[in-house]
Design a protein around this motif. Structure first.
Motif, PDB file in Angstrom:
ATOM      1  N   ILE A 102      37.285  45.390  47.363  1.00 12.32           N
ATOM      2  CA  ILE A 102      36.011  44.998  46.436  1.00 12.32           C
ATOM      3  C   ILE A 102      35.747  45.928  45.423  1.00 12.32           C
ATOM      4  O   ILE A 102      35.358  45.477  44.297  1.00 12.32           O
ATOM      5  CB  ILE A 102      34.693  44.621  47.709  1.00 12.32           C
ATOM      6  N   VAL A 103      35.551  47.065  45.652  1.00  7.61           N
ATOM      7  CA  VAL A 103      35.305  48.193  44.688  1.00  7.61           C
ATOM      8  C   VAL A 103      36.277  48.056  43.534  1.00  7.61           C
ATOM      9  O   VAL A 103      36.037  48.223  42.483  1.00  7.61           O
ATOM     10  CB  VAL A 103      35.105  49.818  45.078  1.00  7.61           C
ATOM     11  N   ALA A 104      37.676  47.795  43.884  1.00  7.03           N
ATOM     12  CA  ALA A 104      38.748  47.842  42.981  1.00  7.03           C
ATOM     13  C   ALA A 104      38.459  46.532  42.041  1.00  7.03           C
ATOM     14  O   ALA A 104      38.630  46.534  40.885  1.00  7.03           O
ATOM     15  CB  ALA A 104      40.127  47.842  43.638  1.00  7.03           C
ATOM     16  N   ASN A 105      38.205  45.377  42.683  1.00  8.72           N
ATOM     17  CA  ASN A 105      37.613  44.287  42.151  1.00  8.72           C
ATOM     18  C   ASN A 105      36.564  44.314  41.002  1.00  8.72           C
ATOM     19  O   ASN A 105      36.542  43.993  39.822  1.00  8.72           O
ATOM     20  CB  ASN A 105      37.271  43.090  43.020  1.00  8.72           C
ATOM     21  N   GLY A 106      35.652  45.295  41.426  1.00 13.67           N
ATOM     22  CA  GLY A 106      34.441  45.574  40.491  1.00 13.67           C
ATOM     23  C   GLY A 106      34.953  46.256  39.221  1.00 13.67           C
ATOM     24  O   GLY A 106      34.419  46.010  38.272  1.00 13.67           O
ATOM     25  N   ILE A 107      35.692  47.562  39.574  1.00 15.50           N
ATOM     26  CA  ILE A 107      36.351  48.085  38.367  1.00 15.50           C
ATOM     27  C   ILE A 107      37.056  47.216  37.435  1.00 15.50           C
ATOM     28  O   ILE A 107      36.978  47.635  36.262  1.00 15.50           O
ATOM     29  CB  ILE A 107      37.353  49.456  39.025  1.00 15.50           C
ATOM     30  N   ILE A 108      37.683  46.341  37.982  1.00 20.36           N
ATOM     31  CA  ILE A 108      38.521  45.467  36.829  1.00 20.36           C
ATOM     32  C   ILE A 108      37.758  44.614  36.316  1.00 20.36           C
ATOM     33  O   ILE A 108      37.919  44.387  35.007  1.00 20.36           O
ATOM     34  CB  ILE A 108      39.422  44.440  37.600  1.00 20.36           C
ATOM     35  N   TYR A 109      36.521  44.122  36.787  1.00 19.62           N
ATOM     36  CA  TYR A 109      35.635  43.270  36.100  1.00 19.62           C
ATOM     37  C   TYR A 109      34.711  44.216  34.974  1.00 19.62           C
ATOM     38  O   TYR A 109      34.369  44.094  33.926  1.00 19.62           O
ATOM     39  CB  TYR A 109      34.412  42.768  36.911  1.00 19.62           C
TER      40      TYR A 109
END
Length: 103
Positions: free
Chosen positions: A78-85
């Motif tokens: 989830i944190v990696a997804n946030g970093i991508i966004y």
């Protein structure tokens, strides 16, 4: 237990991604800000899901080591997804700024 982990992760990512895209398309929230919010919510979801998984594993008589690793995995994804966004949002803002500056 593996299917439960992936199902929970898929549901959380679908909800977070759908809400981020919906808010961006309706000009309510920028993608970079959505990325920060998703990145902050990642550990929160990980602790909540971890508590549920550990409680479930303990009720089955296990040591719940797998549940703890699964919760950490979900939080990191989830944190990696946030970093991508965040990265995509900043890139779109820079491209928009440069196009506006040239005109």
């Amino acid at each position: 237990m593996d299917a439960l982990i992936y199902t929970v992760l898929l549901l959380i990512l679908l909800i977070l991604n759908a809400s981020a895209i919906y808010m961006y398309k309706n000009d309510k929230l920028d993608l970079w800000l959505s990325g920060i919010i998703i990145g902050i919510l990642g550990p929160v979801f990980a602790f909540l899901i971890g508590a549920i998984f550990v409680k479930y594993e303990h009720s089955q008589g296990a040591t719940a080591e797998g549940a703890q690793i699964a919760a950490a995995f979900i939080g990191l994804i989830i944190v990696a997804n946030g970093i991508i966004y965040f990265i995509v949002g900043i890139t779109l803002k820079l491209i928009g700024f440069l196009k506006y500056k040239r005109a």
